[in-house]
Design a protein around this motif. Structure first.
Motif, mmCIF file in Angstrom:
data_model
loop_
_atom_site.group_PDB
_atom_site.id
_atom_site.type_symbol
_atom_site.label_atom_id
_atom_site.label_comp_id
_atom_site.label_asym_id
_atom_site.label_seq_id
_atom_site.Cartn_x
_atom_site.Cartn_y
_atom_site.Cartn_z
ATOM 1 N N SER A 175 0.841 -1.200 0.000
ATOM 2 C CA SER A 175 0.000 0.000 0.000
ATOM 3 C C SER A 175 0.875 1.248 0.000
ATOM 4 O O SER A 175 1.878 1.308 0.718
ATOM 5 C CB SER A 175 -0.887 0.006 1.249
ATOM 6 O OG SER A 175 -1.398 1.313 1.494
ATOM 7 N N PRO A 176 0.535 2.270 -0.785
ATOM 8 C CA PRO A 176 1.350 3.485 -0.809
ATOM 9 C C PRO A 176 1.391 4.215 0.529
ATOM 10 O O PRO A 176 2.246 5.083 0.731
ATOM 11 C CB PRO A 176 0.688 4.340 -1.894
ATOM 12 C CG PRO A 176 -0.665 3.768 -2.096
ATOM 13 C CD PRO A 176 -0.568 2.320 -1.758
ATOM 14 N N THR A 177 0.511 3.866 1.450
ATOM 15 C CA THR A 177 0.536 4.490 2.776
ATOM 16 C C THR A 177 1.464 3.767 3.746
ATOM 17 O O THR A 177 1.737 4.275 4.837
ATOM 18 C CB THR A 177 -0.877 4.508 3.390
ATOM 19 O OG1 THR A 177 -1.309 3.152 3.597
ATOM 20 C CG2 THR A 177 -1.868 5.218 2.481
ATOM 21 N N ALA A 178 1.962 2.595 3.395
ATOM 22 C CA ALA A 178 2.684 1.738 4.343
ATOM 23 C C ALA A 178 4.002 2.360 4.789
ATOM 24 O O ALA A 178 4.665 3.091 4.047
ATOM 25 C CB ALA A 178 2.940 0.369 3.712
ATOM 26 N N THR A 179 4.391 2.045 6.018
ATOM 27 C CA THR A 179 5.672 2.483 6.565
ATOM 28 C C THR A 179 6.536 1.260 6.889
ATOM 29 O O THR A 179 6.042 0.139 7.013
ATOM 30 C CB THR A 179 5.475 3.343 7.822
ATOM 31 O OG1 THR A 179 4.675 2.627 8.766
ATOM 32 C CG2 THR A 179 4.794 4.661 7.480
ATOM 33 N N ALA A 198 -2.204 2.671 -12.742
ATOM 34 C CA ALA A 198 -3.033 3.307 -11.718
ATOM 35 C C ALA A 198 -4.294 2.502 -11.461
ATOM 36 O O ALA A 198 -4.803 2.454 -10.329
ATOM 37 C CB ALA A 198 -3.398 4.736 -12.145
ATOM 38 N N ALA A 199 -4.812 1.845 -12.489
ATOM 39 C CA ALA A 199 -6.028 1.046 -12.314
ATOM 40 C C ALA A 199 -5.809 -0.058 -11.295
ATOM 41 O O ALA A 199 -6.685 -0.344 -10.466
ATOM 42 C CB ALA A 199 -6.456 0.456 -13.658
ATOM 43 N N ARG A 200 -4.644 -0.698 -11.336
ATOM 44 C CA ARG A 200 -4.356 -1.763 -10.368
ATOM 45 C C ARG A 200 -4.104 -1.192 -8.976
ATOM 46 O O ARG A 200 -4.596 -1.714 -7.980
ATOM 47 C CB ARG A 200 -3.140 -2.577 -10.850
ATOM 48 C CG ARG A 200 -2.630 -3.568 -9.817
ATOM 49 C CD ARG A 200 -3.683 -4.600 -9.434
ATOM 50 N NE ARG A 200 -3.262 -5.446 -8.342
ATOM 51 C CZ ARG A 200 -3.490 -5.192 -7.054
ATOM 52 N NH1 ARG A 200 -4.152 -4.090 -6.705
ATOM 53 N NH2 ARG A 200 -3.098 -6.030 -6.126
ATOM 54 N N LYS A 201 -3.333 -0.119 -8.868
ATOM 55 C CA LYS A 201 -2.947 0.405 -7.562
ATOM 56 C C LYS A 201 -4.112 1.045 -6.817
ATOM 57 O O LYS A 201 -4.116 1.095 -5.591
ATOM 58 C CB LYS A 201 -1.817 1.427 -7.714
ATOM 59 C CG LYS A 201 -0.494 0.836 -8.168
ATOM 60 C CD LYS A 201 -0.005 -0.242 -7.212
ATOM 61 C CE LYS A 201 0.435 0.313 -5.857
ATOM 62 N NZ LYS A 201 0.973 -0.747 -4.967
ATOM 63 N N GLU A 202 -5.110 1.501 -7.541
ATOM 64 C CA GLU A 202 -6.232 2.192 -6.891
ATOM 65 C C GLU A 202 -7.380 1.260 -6.527
ATOM 66 O O GLU A 202 -8.384 1.704 -5.961
ATOM 67 C CB GLU A 202 -6.764 3.301 -7.806
ATOM 68 C CG GLU A 202 -5.794 4.443 -8.036
ATOM 69 C CD GLU A 202 -6.335 5.495 -8.990
ATOM 70 O OE1 GLU A 202 -7.561 5.470 -9.248
ATOM 71 O OE2 GLU A 202 -5.554 6.329 -9.465
ATOM 72 N N ALA A 203 -7.241 -0.029 -6.815
ATOM 73 C CA ALA A 203 -8.378 -0.942 -6.700
ATOM 74 C C ALA A 203 -8.973 -0.972 -5.292
ATOM 75 O O ALA A 203 -10.180 -0.763 -5.109
ATOM 76 C CB ALA A 203 -7.953 -2.345 -7.128
ATOM 77 N N LEU A 204 -8.136 -1.234 -4.267
ATOM 78 C CA LEU A 204 -8.665 -1.355 -2.908
ATOM 79 C C LEU A 204 -9.235 -0.031 -2.420
ATOM 80 O O LEU A 204 -10.303 0.015 -1.803
ATOM 81 C CB LEU A 204 -7.571 -1.848 -1.956
ATOM 82 C CG LEU A 204 -7.986 -2.015 -0.492
ATOM 83 C CD1 LEU A 204 -9.147 -3.005 -0.362
ATOM 84 C CD2 LEU A 204 -6.805 -2.468 0.364
ATOM 85 N N PHE A 205 -8.538 1.068 -2.716
ATOM 86 C CA PHE A 205 -9.023 2.374 -2.288
ATOM 87 C C PHE A 205 -10.376 2.695 -2.928
ATOM 88 O O PHE A 205 -11.252 3.265 -2.283
ATOM 89 C CB PHE A 205 -7.999 3.456 -2.656
ATOM 90 C CG PHE A 205 -6.690 3.320 -1.938
ATOM 91 C CD1 PHE A 205 -6.518 3.856 -0.671
ATOM 92 C CD2 PHE A 205 -5.634 2.633 -2.514
ATOM 93 C CE1 PHE A 205 -5.316 3.716 0.001
ATOM 94 C CE2 PHE A 205 -4.427 2.486 -1.847
ATOM 95 C CZ PHE A 205 -4.271 3.037 -0.591
ATOM 96 N N THR A 206 -10.539 2.311 -4.186
ATOM 97 C CA THR A 206 -11.806 2.552 -4.862
ATOM 98 C C THR A 206 -12.925 1.750 -4.210
ATOM 99 O O THR A 206 -14.027 2.260 -3.978
ATOM 100 C CB THR A 206 -11.701 2.191 -6.360
ATOM 101 O OG1 THR A 206 -10.648 2.941 -6.955
ATOM 102 C CG2 THR A 206 -12.995 2.493 -7.083
ATOM 103 N N MET A 207 -12.660 0.486 -3.876
ATOM 104 C CA MET A 207 -13.672 -0.341 -3.221
ATOM 105 C C MET A 207 -14.100 0.252 -1.885
ATOM 106 O O MET A 207 -15.281 0.362 -1.574
ATOM 107 C CB MET A 207 -13.142 -1.761 -3.013
ATOM 108 C CG MET A 207 -13.277 -2.677 -4.194
ATOM 109 S SD MET A 207 -12.883 -4.386 -3.756
ATOM 110 C CE MET A 207 -11.121 -4.280 -3.448
ATOM 111 N N VAL A 208 -13.111 0.628 -1.068
ATOM 112 C CA VAL A 208 -13.406 1.118 0.274
ATOM 113 C C VAL A 208 -14.125 2.463 0.223
ATOM 114 O O VAL A 208 -15.099 2.699 0.947
ATOM 115 C CB VAL A 208 -12.111 1.228 1.103
ATOM 116 C CG1 VAL A 208 -12.383 1.927 2.438
ATOM 117 C CG2 VAL A 208 -11.522 -0.158 1.354
ATOM 118 N N SER A 209 -13.669 3.343 -0.646
ATOM 119 C CA SER A 209 -14.224 4.699 -0.665
ATOM 120 C C SER A 209 -15.610 4.772 -1.297
ATOM 121 O O SER A 209 -16.330 5.745 -1.078
ATOM 122 C CB SER A 209 -13.273 5.642 -1.407
ATOM 123 O OG SER A 209 -13.119 5.249 -2.753
#
Length: 475
Positions: free
Chosen positions: A134-138, A327-338
């Protein structure tokens, strides 16, 4: 617990501790996950140094107060939930790059460093940390869950990129697991012990990571298939082909329709075929990529049917095309949740199986979750046999919740029957403890418990994760 928090505030300063209800809720509940607990920490602490973490550990150990580390909050199996309350340690202020050794191709970082920021800051040296979660991960959370992501097919998982760790143990003792060379055979491999341990054995305060050269060039291709079976079979064929793919991702027709309906402006620049789709990432020299693309296109054509059947092989012609396609692949989970309907929750989980069983595994799992009558989608890192199922359900509907839970349980049983694993990259948390027993057996779990008892005799390090305490434990 509150007395422990007050003592921490006296040691670190009042501004290092928060009791705010909204802060506690943010650190104790995840919208990404169904694996949440009812408990909440009594306070959130913001350490800045290893010494600060030591002070917290000594106080909590002395008072038998649980400690729960918190990174970015993007994990999905309840890894940072607080079933036994306690004190939550947020590493937002431990976000420094401590040392960068470009000639040695490694970097020393604190746990709160974002992998995206890290790569941006070292790109000038032609190096990067090749994990892609995830792009938010640390980094701390990535180490603790042994994360991976889309690049795992080419670069492996987090365990392959950690050279050493500085860890604070339950009683405040500080250890360093090894030194900095690329190889060593000196003593036990303690680094591997803490990678993936979810903070149950100690708290990571520094990590030395290997780095990789940034590829000369990259590109992306996308191809749709008439069925999930055809897409999975093509993925298996590509995996065995010897083509040096950096990533191989699958999104089903449900995901593709969601992109058309709800995707970002970037994603909706194109009309996506609402069919199971593979996303291929290529990396290497420009000439090698051209050759790999041609081979990949020829290899998938028998499965996709080619352009005349909607299975056109779309290859990025420009860097903007590459960005937009991926971008279509990377945004998949965020799109579902939002975009999920109000009142619904997402149950997202993953398994991994040997690549030879992937087609069967995905096809059966897709069919079963599709019969529930709810939003249910398959998405995954199929290049290494790992895929995810995401379902949106009404938690107030007991029958629906039970049906979703049964579907997830069946998927994990099926993965084990195929000699796979119940968790490819999300770790165990509180969500898969029972499944871990099915996977490893009581004897192996017993050894894990004995290891934890040795380093954490009072069971204060992120308790309730991976496996439960045994009655009568603790000193």
């Amino acid at each position: 617990m509150l007395e422990a928090a007050r003592e921490v505030a006296r040691a670190l300063g009042e501004d290092a501790v928060s009791y705010d209800a909204e802060v506690l809720e943010h650190h104790g509940h995840s919208d990404w996950s169904t694996s949440n607990s009812a408990g909440r920490a009594v306070a959130v602490v913001y350490p800045r140094t290893t010494a600060d973490v030591c002070a917290v550990a000594r106080i909590c150990h002395g008072r038998r107060v649980p400690m729960v580390p918190f990174g970015a909050g993007s994990s999905v199996e309840g890894n940072f939930s607080q079933p036994h309350s306690g004190i939550c340690l947020d590493f937002a202020h431990m976000d420094r790059i401590l040392a960068f050794h470009p000639d040695d191709m490694d970097v020393v970082v604190q746990p709160g460093v974002s992998w995206v920021d890290l790569n941006a800051r070292i790109a000038h040296a032609g190096l990067f940390a090749p994990l892609d979660p995830s792009p938010t991960a640390t980094i701390g959370g990535m180490v603790s869950t042994n994360c991976s992501g889309t690049n795992a097919m080419r670069y492996g998982t987090m365990k392959d990129w950690v050279l050493n760790l500085t860890v604070v143990l339950a009683d405040g003792t500080v250890i360093k697991t090894r030194r900095r060379p690329r190889k060593t055979s000196a003593g036990y491999n303690l680094t591997a012990l803490f990678v993936g341990a979810e903070g149950t054995l100690g708290i990571v305060t520094e990590a030395t990571l290997k780095l990789a050269p940034i590829p000369q060039d990259t590109s992306v291709a996308v191809v749709a298939f008439p069925s999930i079976r055809a897409a999975a079979a093509a993925a298996a064929s590509l995996t065995r082909s010897g083509i040096q793919l950096a990533a191989l991702e699958l999104m089903d027709e449900i995901q593709m329709k969601l992109l058309n309906d709800q995707g970002s402006a970037t994603v909706r620049k194109r009309k996506w075929a609402e069919q199971p789709t593979l996303f291929l990432k290529f990396s290497g020299t420009t000439d090698a990529i051209k050759s790999d693309v041609a081979r990949a296109e020829a290899m998938v054509k028998p499965f996709s049917g080619g352009a005349g059947t909607g299975g056109e092989f779309v290859f990025a012609r420009t860097k903007q095309d590459e960005h937009d396609l991926w971008a279509a692949r990377k945004e998949a989970l965020f799109t579902m949740v939002s975009t999920r309907p109000a009142g619904t929750e997402i149950w997202s989980t993953d398994v991994a199986v040997p690549v030879s069983r992937l087609t069967e595994m995905i096809e059966v799992s897709k069919r079963e979750c599709g019969e529930l009558g709810i939003f249910a989608s398959v998405i995954g890192h199929v290049g290494d046999g790992n895929f995810h199922v995401a379902m949106l359900y009404d938690p107030r509907n007991r029958a629906q919740r039970q049906a979703v839970a049964r579907c997830v349980h069946n998927m994990m049983d099926r993965a084990l029957a195929m000699e796979g694993t119940v968790s490819g990259e999300h770790a165990i948390g509180i969500g898969k403890k029972e499944a871990l027993v099915d996977e490893l057996g009581l004897e192996t779990i017993g050894l894990m418990r004995r290891l934890k008892r040795t380093v954490d005799p009072r069971w204060v390090m992120n308790p309730g994760k991976v496996f439960d305490d045994v009655p009568g434990g603790g000193n």
